[in-house]
Scaffold this active site. Structure first.
Site, short mmCIF file in Angstrom:
data_model
loop_
_atom_site.label_atom_id
_atom_site.label_comp_id
_atom_site.label_asym_id
_atom_site.label_seq_id
_atom_site.Cartn_x
_atom_site.Cartn_y
_atom_site.Cartn_z
N SER A 40 34.95 33.98 48.02
CA SER A 40 35.02 33.84 46.56
C SER A 40 35.17 32.40 46.10
CB SER A 40 36.19 34.67 46.01
OG SER A 40 37.40 34.27 46.62
N ASP A 45 43.18 32.29 38.22
CA ASP A 45 43.82 33.59 38.43
C ASP A 45 44.72 33.50 39.65
OD1 ASP A 45 42.31 34.06 40.75
OD2 ASP A 45 40.93 35.47 39.78
N HIS A 70 42.60 32.05 42.70
CA HIS A 70 41.51 31.05 42.61
C HIS A 70 41.86 29.91 41.66
CE1 HIS A 70 39.70 35.04 43.55
NE2 HIS A 70 39.16 34.33 44.53
#
Ligand SMILES: *[C@@H]1O[C@H](CO)[C@@H](O)[C@H](O)[C@H]1NC(C)=O
Ligand SMILES: *[C@@H]1O[C@H](CO)[C@@H](O)[C@H](O)[C@H]1NC(C)=O
Ligand SMILES: *[C@@H]1O[C@H](CO)[C@@H](O)[C@H](O)[C@H]1NC(C)=O
Ligand SMILES: *[C@@H]1O[C@H](CO)[C@@H](O)[C@H](O)[C@H]1NC(C)=O
Length: 370
Positions: free
Chosen positions: A44, A333, A336
């Site tokens: 991610s 978040d 991340h």
């Protein structure tokens, strides 16, 4: 004059351009210069939206508000408020945004392709069924290689693949995914055994790239997961998980050692290892030194440290808050970092000194050493 204007004025030139669109572009002097293609693999931290196109859950997707809010309208699927490290690297290398491989609207990959998938690990077991693991990403790259050979021929393809830079972010999910299942993290493996398996599978993929003609690899150390907001939120007293700290250190030592071995074993192999772990730690501990106000809590989420992974309200928990000024935060978040942080990392990966990115930095890999 922009390339588009030249195409309008000179139709003959256009056909010439199209013949070479494989890997050529115009320099400002009007000469043909080859560009260096850029292929991106991993999790991610680099996923530009591949997970929008696989059968997964919203835990592994970020294609909804407020993701992308600082740059992408509508949200692209990047796990951040804006651009990620590979987006900035592409910009510094003079390339357009590298296309998302699984987006069916994309079918030209002459500048490269991004295969990264949120949740992916080096081990197929990590979030199996919810992400595209690294081995499958390599298979997709193999499909693309065949496509290049058919369209450009062997010699141009060989040139393109050997000049190209291959960027990796991998390992974090191999350590995070077992934590969710059992706090005694890697049972039944010892730390050493488990890390060796992760590094072994990453090495297989590096060798796979090399077999297809790739030579230049960029990779980062694994981030300091132990004090990640999402980890702390799930623990009594919101403490850091020291076991994860030990494992990530072990991973980073083994990775560095393995890369040195590969440099000796594999003909022409060159790499840039960026110490992301250290750079993240510095910003979490001393945010103001890097222009942030808050280094340990997420801008978007809920619970202690914003550590509940609820940003966007689509992951089972509807309530969440979004901070007023995103660039004050290191974390967007609970898992991340923000775009501002990615830009700082990309600059260090691109032209950082050898204390940060070694033995080469990405600028050197893109420009070539000869
Ligand atoms: C998607 O995954 C779910 C759960 O794993 C499964 O039930 C469903 O059949 C899958 N759908 C497709 C199109 O593969
Ligand atoms: C968690 O790991 C321990 C060993 O470290 C094991 O005894 C226990 O059964 C595991 N729990 C689950 C739910 O798998
Ligand atoms: C790769 O991972 C699998 C588990 O997914 C493991 O069985 C295998 O030994 C690993 N390969 C290497 C070379 O370490
Ligand atoms: C957001 O924070 C940055 C850095 O602290 C600051 O420069 C900027 O003025 C702030 N913007 C707003 C709208 O408060």
């Amino acid at each position: 004059m922009a390339v588009a204007d030249i195409q309008l004025l000179l139709p003959l030139f256009v056909s010439f351009l199209l013949m070479f669109r494989g890997y050529s572009s115009l320099s400002s002097e009007g000469h043909f210069v080859e560009h260096v293609a850029f292929f991106v693999f991993g999790d991610s931290l680099y996923d530009p939206g591949n997970n929008n196109y696989i059968n997964t859950t919203t835990d592994f997707q970020a294609n909804f508000w407020p993701y992308g809010i600082s740059y992408f309208h509508p949200p692209s699927g990047r796990f951040s408020d804006g651009r990620l490290i590979p987006d900035f690297i592409a910009e510094y290398a003079g390339l357009p945004l590298i296309p998302t491989y699984l987006d069916p609207r994309n079918n030209e990959f002459v500048y490269g392709a991004n295969f990264a998938s949120g949740g992916a690990g080096a081990l197929v077991e990590s979030h199996a069924g919810f992400a595209v693991d690294l081995k499958t990403q390599l298979q997709y790259f193999g499909d693309l290689e065949k496509h290049f050979r058919q369209n450009l021929g062997d010699s141009k393809t060989d040139q393109l693949l050997s000049d190209a830079v291959y960027l990796f972010s991998c390992g974090g999910n191999d350590y995070l995914s077992p934590v969710g299942n059992n706090d005694s993290v890697l049972y039944p493996y010892t730390h050493q055994q488990y890390v060796s398996m992760v590094i072994g599978n990453m090495t297989d993929v590096f060798k796979g790239i090399h077999e297809k003609g790739g030579r230049k690899i960029g990779i980062t150390t694994v981030v300091p997961l132990a004090c990640w907001p999402s980890i702390r939120a799930g623990r009594p007293g919101n403490t850091c998980n020291e076991e994860l700290d030990i494992i990530s250190s072990l991973h980073n030592q083994q990775l560095s050692k393995k890369l040195q071995e590969l440099e000796k074993q594999l003909e022409g192999f060159m790499y840039a290892l960026f110490d992301l772990n250290t750079e993240v730690s510095k910003r979490m501990k001393n945010p103001s030194k890097y222009g942030f106000k808050i280094g340990d809590s997420a801008c978007c989420g809920s619970g202690p440290f914003g550590g509940i992974y609820s940003c966007g309200g689509k992951r089972g928990v509807e309530e969440f808050y979004l901070c007023d000024n995103i660039s004050d935060y290191f974390f967007f978040d609970s898992n991340h970092n923000t775009e501002v942080a990615s830009r700082q990392f990309a600059e260090l990966f691109w032209n950082g000194e050898s204390s940060v990115t070694a033995p080469y930095n990405l600028k050197t890999l893109f420009q070539g050493t000869d």
